[in-house]
Each structure stands twice: as C-alpha cells, then as structure tokens.
Write an enzyme that holds these catalytic residues in place. Structure first.
Site, PDB file in Angstrom:
ATOM      1  N   GLY A   1       0.811  -1.148   0.030  1.00 23.72           N
ATOM      2  CA  GLY A   1      -0.072  -0.103   0.107  1.00 23.72           C
ATOM      3  C   GLY A   1       0.770   1.294  -0.014  1.00 23.72           C
ATOM      4  N   ASN A   2       1.813   1.243   0.829  1.00 21.42           N
ATOM      5  CA  ASN A   2       2.756   2.298   0.869  1.00 21.42           C
ATOM      6  C   ASN A   2       3.239   2.725  -0.552  1.00 21.42           C
ATOM      7  OD1 ASN A   2       2.029   2.761   3.583  1.00 21.42           O
ATOM      8  ND2 ASN A   2       4.010   1.831   4.244  1.00 21.42           N
TER       9      ASN A   2
ATOM     10  N   LYS B   1      -2.555  -6.707  12.948  1.00 26.77           N
ATOM     11  CA  LYS B   1      -2.570  -6.287  11.641  1.00 26.77           C
ATOM     12  C   LYS B   1      -2.904  -4.620  11.210  1.00 26.77           C
ATOM     13  CE  LYS B   1      -2.339  -6.286   6.895  1.00 26.77           C
ATOM     14  NZ  LYS B   1      -0.971  -6.361   6.494  1.00 26.77           N
TER      15      LYS B   1
ATOM     16  N   LYS C   1       6.637 -10.008   4.927  1.00 27.75           N
ATOM     17  CA  LYS C   1       7.261  -9.930   3.643  1.00 27.75           C
ATOM     18  C   LYS C   1       8.171 -11.007   3.563  1.00 27.75           C
ATOM     19  CE  LYS C   1       6.181  -5.191   2.484  1.00 27.75           C
ATOM     20  NZ  LYS C   1       5.344  -4.775   3.626  1.00 27.75           N
TER      21      LYS C   1
ATOM     22  N   LYS D   1      -1.842  -9.427   3.016  1.00 21.65           N
ATOM     23  CA  LYS D   1      -1.890  -9.686   1.634  1.00 21.65           C
ATOM     24  C   LYS D   1      -0.641 -10.233   1.182  1.00 21.65           C
ATOM     25  CE  LYS D   1       0.931  -6.027  -0.066  1.00 21.65           C
ATOM     26  NZ  LYS D   1       2.042  -6.322   0.854  1.00 21.65           N
TER      27      LYS D   1
END
Length: 311
Positions: free
Chosen positions: A9-10, A122, A264, A206
């Site tokens: 998102g960033n 989250k 990640k 995600k």
C-alpha cells in the site's frame, strides 16, 4: 513465466494520513505503468494492499450517526477490493490496449479458531501520533500499536488457507488474462458447520495470501514490491547492509520487524521453501530489474537467479 506481484500500500498509494481519491488514482496509474512491461511478456497476477483505505472507511463507518452499527471488515474489504481493483483495471487497460484485464473481488478462507482473533496485530488505516491514537482507541474501543514513528489501529489477521476463487483465476491465466485479485489479502471468510461461507471481522496479510496463491497457481516467481530497494541486515544500526541474493535459511536467521518487513520475508521464504522457485522483495519501480535478478533482494533455494539445479 507466470508471475504474481504483491503491491504494498505504501508503494502504490504512498504513506499519507488522508490521501484523497484523485491522488490515489494518480498513484495507482503511475504504479501500474511500471508493471506494463512485465504484463506484456509474462502471465501476471496482481495483488495489492488496502490497509489505509479500509482503515479510513472503518473510521467513517464508526462515526456515521446514520448507521445503527458500523460496516464489518469483510464488507469494507470487499468495497476496497472493488475500488482499488477498478483503478488498476482501468490503468492497465490504458497502458496495454488490446490486453484483457480482470479485476476480481475474491474471498480468502481462514480458520474460525485461528489464534489471531485473540491477539490483533494487523495495521489498518492512517497513522497517528501517540496521543491521538490513544484518544481514538478510548473513544472507539480500538486496539492501537506503534508502527515506526507513528501509531495505528490493529485488527485480527488470521492465516490464509485458500483463495476460494483459485480455480477461476487459473482458468483466466490460461486465456492470457491479466488478473487483479486478493486485494488486501482477500475478503476473510470461514465455513460454518454446514459448509456455507460467511465473512468475519479481520484483515488478512496480503503478502501471506500472495505467497499461498502463488503456490496454488504454480507461479514461477513471487515479487513483493514495496517502497524500499532491498531487505536490510541490521536495519537502523551502524552495521546495516543490503541483502542481495539469499536463501530462506539465511533470512530466517535474522530478525525483522513484525509489523513491516517481517511478514514480507516470511511470505517470500515460505514460497521458496515450498516450491523451490524464486521470490523477491524490492522497489516497485524496479520490478523488471528484480525479475532479471539485478535489483531487490532475491530469494532462491541456492541464492542464485536464474535458478541452477539443487539436485
């Protein structure tokens, strides 16, 4: 190659406290232009974050006095999947005339007894300073935690089990369709005792969903694209250094922040360990160089890309 891209998102929408729709659309269009080259040469699946958007909509819903109760997170997840998917769909169609593009609202199955429901972790929504976050937490009953120099709301994030629409996505890839799906990790759903699906109050990571979906779709590569060029060893210390080509074993020996790089790295390691293929973490604007192996942090079973046999 069949490639799945997980957009942070960033990186796509930029880190802003209150990004307006016009700015977000422009940022999405710019992000998608960097993926046009990949989409032109490979089978491409695109997933994306939605934390800032779903958090803002949750805040608006909580403060809307016309509602008897706020909209649940599964509904907000579906809403943001549709909104961001539409922006990406249109941008890709404009960048690649003649290519078929599909934006799907997808559901992600989770376990009703996942321990994450008892320990929210989250991040969603905009960032706040500590005092403002504490005030909002008291007013709305939120759980808030530090996110770097700021504070943000946190909600349960159960582990994804399967994207319900996986077979349909696979069929579309076989037709050379660019598929945008699993936005925000997908709409979280569970199956009841009768096998029926129903939404739950949660937000799925995600990157974890992208890793799981990449495995299910037999993807050759998983690209986790964010706003940093590489994973850093000893981040924030005088001895910090960039990690280029590496293995899951080497990455798992290091510590990464649970709220940012940790998920990640875990998603990349899991995909490589399970499939023996390649995952990478790096900057969105270097997507093509990352797939070539000249940028980003490249994770493979033997720290080489293109892969050489490990047998």
């Amino acid at each position: 190659m069949r490639v799945i891209v997980a957009l942070g998102g960033n990186a796509v929408l930029q880190r802003q406290q209150k990004p307006d729709a016009h700015t977000q659309v422009a940022n999405v269009a710019a992000a998608v232009r960097t993926l046009a080259g990949l989409a032109d040469r490979h089978e491409l699946v695109i997933t994306h974050g939605n934390g800032p958007q779903v958090g803002l909509l949750a805040l608006e819903s909580a403060t809307d006095h016309h509602l008897t109760r706020p909209y649940p997170f599964d509904a907000l997840g579906a809403q943001t999947q549709g909104m961001i998917g539409y922006w990406m769909l249109q941008a890709l169609q404009n960048a690649l005339p003649g290519r078929q593009v599909l934006a799907m609202v997808t559901q992600t199955l989770v376990s009703a007894v996942d321990p994450a429901f008892d320990d929210p972790g989250k991040f969603v929504g905009p960032v706040y300073d500590r005092d403002e976050a504490a005030k909002l937490a008291e007013e709305y009953g939120w759980t808030v935690k530090p996110d770097g120099d700021y504070w943000r709301r946190v909600v349960p994030s159960p582990a994804p089990q399967r994207v319900v629409e996986t077979r349909l996505i696979r069929r579309m890839l076989g037709e050379r369709v660019i598929v945008i799906c699993a936005g925000g990790g997908g709409v979280p759903v569970i199956r009841d005792e009768h096998g029926r699906l129903s939404g739950v109050e949660a937000v799925i990571d995600k990157d974890a969903t992208a890793s799981m979906l990449a495995e299910a779709l037999d993807c050759d590569a998983l690209l986790i694209l964010t706003d940093v060029p590489r994973v850093m060893r000893g981040f924030g210390t005088p001895a910090q250094s960039e990690i280029g080509h590496t293995t899951p074993h080497e990455l798992r020996a290091l510590d990464f922040p649970a709220g940012s790089m940790g998920p990640k790295v875990e998603a990349a390691c899991r995909f490589v360990e399970t499939t023996g293929d390649m995952a990478a973490i790096g900057r969105l604007d270097q997507a093509e160089q990352i797939l070539e192996g000249s940028a980003g942090t490249i994770v493979t079973p033997n720290a080489r890309w293109p892969l050489t046999s490990t047998l």
